[in-house]
Motif scaffolding. Structure first.
Motif, PDB file in Angstrom:
ATOM      1  N   ILE A  21       0.835  -1.208   0.000  1.00  0.00           N
ATOM      2  CA  ILE A  21       0.000   0.000   0.000  1.00  0.00           C
ATOM      3  C   ILE A  21       0.868   1.255   0.000  1.00  0.00           C
ATOM      4  O   ILE A  21       0.622   2.190  -0.774  1.00  0.00           O
ATOM      5  N   LEU A  22       1.898   1.294   0.855  1.00  0.00           N
ATOM      6  CA  LEU A  22       2.790   2.457   0.886  1.00  0.00           C
ATOM      7  C   LEU A  22       3.471   2.667  -0.468  1.00  0.00           C
ATOM      8  O   LEU A  22       3.589   3.797  -0.949  1.00  0.00           O
ATOM      9  N   SER A  23       3.886   1.596  -1.079  1.00  0.00           N
ATOM     10  CA  SER A  23       4.534   1.670  -2.383  1.00  0.00           C
ATOM     11  C   SER A  23       3.568   2.201  -3.447  1.00  0.00           C
ATOM     12  O   SER A  23       3.924   3.071  -4.251  1.00  0.00           O
ATOM     13  N   LEU A  24       2.354   1.698  -3.439  1.00  0.00           N
ATOM     14  CA  LEU A  24       1.354   2.166  -4.400  1.00  0.00           C
ATOM     15  C   LEU A  24       0.979   3.630  -4.166  1.00  0.00           C
ATOM     16  O   LEU A  24       0.800   4.383  -5.122  1.00  0.00           O
ATOM     17  N   VAL A  25       0.872   4.034  -2.903  1.00  0.00           N
ATOM     18  CA  VAL A  25       0.544   5.438  -2.588  1.00  0.00           C
ATOM     19  C   VAL A  25       1.654   6.357  -3.083  1.00  0.00           C
ATOM     20  O   VAL A  25       1.383   7.384  -3.725  1.00  0.00           O
ATOM     21  N   LEU A  26       2.899   6.008  -2.813  1.00  0.00           N
ATOM     22  CA  LEU A  26       4.029   6.821  -3.265  1.00  0.00           C
ATOM     23  C   LEU A  26       4.042   6.933  -4.787  1.00  0.00           C
ATOM     24  O   LEU A  26       4.201   8.022  -5.338  1.00  0.00           O
ATOM     25  N   LEU A  30       3.547  10.269  -7.225  1.00  0.00           N
ATOM     26  CA  LEU A  30       4.488  10.654  -8.285  1.00  0.00           C
ATOM     27  C   LEU A  30       3.781  10.802  -9.632  1.00  0.00           C
ATOM     28  O   LEU A  30       4.034  11.750 -10.378  1.00  0.00           O
ATOM     29  N   PHE A  31       2.894   9.849  -9.955  1.00  0.00           N
ATOM     30  CA  PHE A  31       2.160   9.941 -11.217  1.00  0.00           C
ATOM     31  C   PHE A  31       1.210  11.127 -11.224  1.00  0.00           C
ATOM     32  O   PHE A  31       1.085  11.824 -12.228  1.00  0.00           O
ATOM     33  N   ALA A  32       0.541  11.373 -10.095  1.00  0.00           N
ATOM     34  CA  ALA A  32      -0.379  12.510 -10.014  1.00  0.00           C
ATOM     35  C   ALA A  32       0.376  13.817 -10.212  1.00  0.00           C
ATOM     36  O   ALA A  32      -0.098  14.708 -10.934  1.00  0.00           O
ATOM     37  N   LEU A  33       1.534  13.951  -9.595  1.00  0.00           N
ATOM     38  CA  LEU A  33       2.331  15.163  -9.770  1.00  0.00           C
ATOM     39  C   LEU A  33       2.757  15.344 -11.223  1.00  0.00           C
ATOM     40  O   LEU A  33       2.752  16.466 -11.738  1.00  0.00           O
ATOM     41  N   GLN A  39       4.096  17.078 -16.745  1.00  0.00           N
ATOM     42  CA  GLN A  39       5.450  16.609 -17.019  1.00  0.00           C
ATOM     43  C   GLN A  39       5.369  15.213 -17.626  1.00  0.00           C
ATOM     44  O   GLN A  39       4.374  14.519 -17.493  1.00  0.00           O
ATOM     45  N   ARG A  40       6.439  14.809 -18.256  1.00  0.00           N
ATOM     46  CA  ARG A  40       6.471  13.472 -18.835  1.00  0.00           C
ATOM     47  C   ARG A  40       6.481  12.428 -17.726  1.00  0.00           C
ATOM     48  O   ARG A  40       7.119  12.600 -16.700  1.00  0.00           O
ATOM     49  N   LEU A  41       5.775  11.361 -17.965  1.00  0.00           N
ATOM     50  CA  LEU A  41       5.688  10.260 -17.007  1.00  0.00           C
ATOM     51  C   LEU A  41       7.037   9.545 -16.934  1.00  0.00           C
ATOM     52  O   LEU A  41       7.602   9.186 -17.960  1.00  0.00           O
ATOM     53  N   MET A  42       7.546   9.374 -15.743  1.00  0.00           N
ATOM     54  CA  MET A  42       8.819   8.680 -15.567  1.00  0.00           C
ATOM     55  C   MET A  42       8.574   7.178 -15.587  1.00  0.00           C
ATOM     56  O   MET A  42       8.117   6.598 -14.611  1.00  0.00           O
TER      57      MET A  42
END
Length: 171
Positions: A21-26, A30-33, A39-42
């Protein structure tokens, strides 16, 4: 399975769920930002995350079959639980590099748009490579996600590919 083994399995499962869950939230943040700031998706983050999730799923599936000593270690150590998913993320990144290098190719694997390099290459070529190299089509993104998950799920998959590539190149 005795009561002690069941308790250890529950502790391990809870920890796996917390980390997943923590990994998915992080990753979601990042994707939301990247979308909010346009910005381009990393893709490297996506690849790493899919490898981590593959590692979490792999551990969860193997819990029923591991011996009591390993179960005790996993239930007592947060670090031991994280090692396999992190390795899965690293293996997914290595596989991503193998795809980009063209060392793993075929219809089942993703194809990429890679910008041309000048002769001799320039710093701008490297910057362009890092910022504009993306899967060629939508299906290639799906293939990249799938293979990244597999890299994390199957501990021997990427090391076997590396072994095959090095044998092929030394012949």
């Amino acid at each position: 399975m005795d009561l002690n083994e069941t308790k250890m399995m529950l502790v391990i499962s809870r920890r796996l769920i917390i980390f997943a869950i923590l990994s998915l939230v992080l990753t979601t943040i990042l994707f939301a930002l990247s979308f909010v700031f346009q910005q381009r998706l990393m893709l490297s983050w996506l690849v790493f995350e899919c490898g981590i999730i593959g590692g979490f799923v792999s551990i969860q599936q193997r819990l029923k079959y591991i011996d009591i000593e390993e179960m005790q270690l996993l239930s007592q150590s947060w670090f031991s639980i994280l090692m396999i998913p992190v390795y899965g993320g690293i293996f997914a990144l290595v596989l991503y590099i193998l795809f980009l290098a063209g060392l793993v190719q075929g219809h089942l694997f993703p194809a990429f748009y890679v910008p041309e390099f000048d002769t001799p290459p320039t710093t701008q070529n490297v910057v362009a490579f890092l910022t504009t190299t993306y899967p060629a089509q939508g299906a290639d993104i799906a293939k990249l996600i799938f293979w990244s998950f597999v890299a994390g799920f199957s501990e021997r998959f990427v090391p076997q590919i590396i072994n095959d590539v090095t044998k092929r190149d030394t012949k």
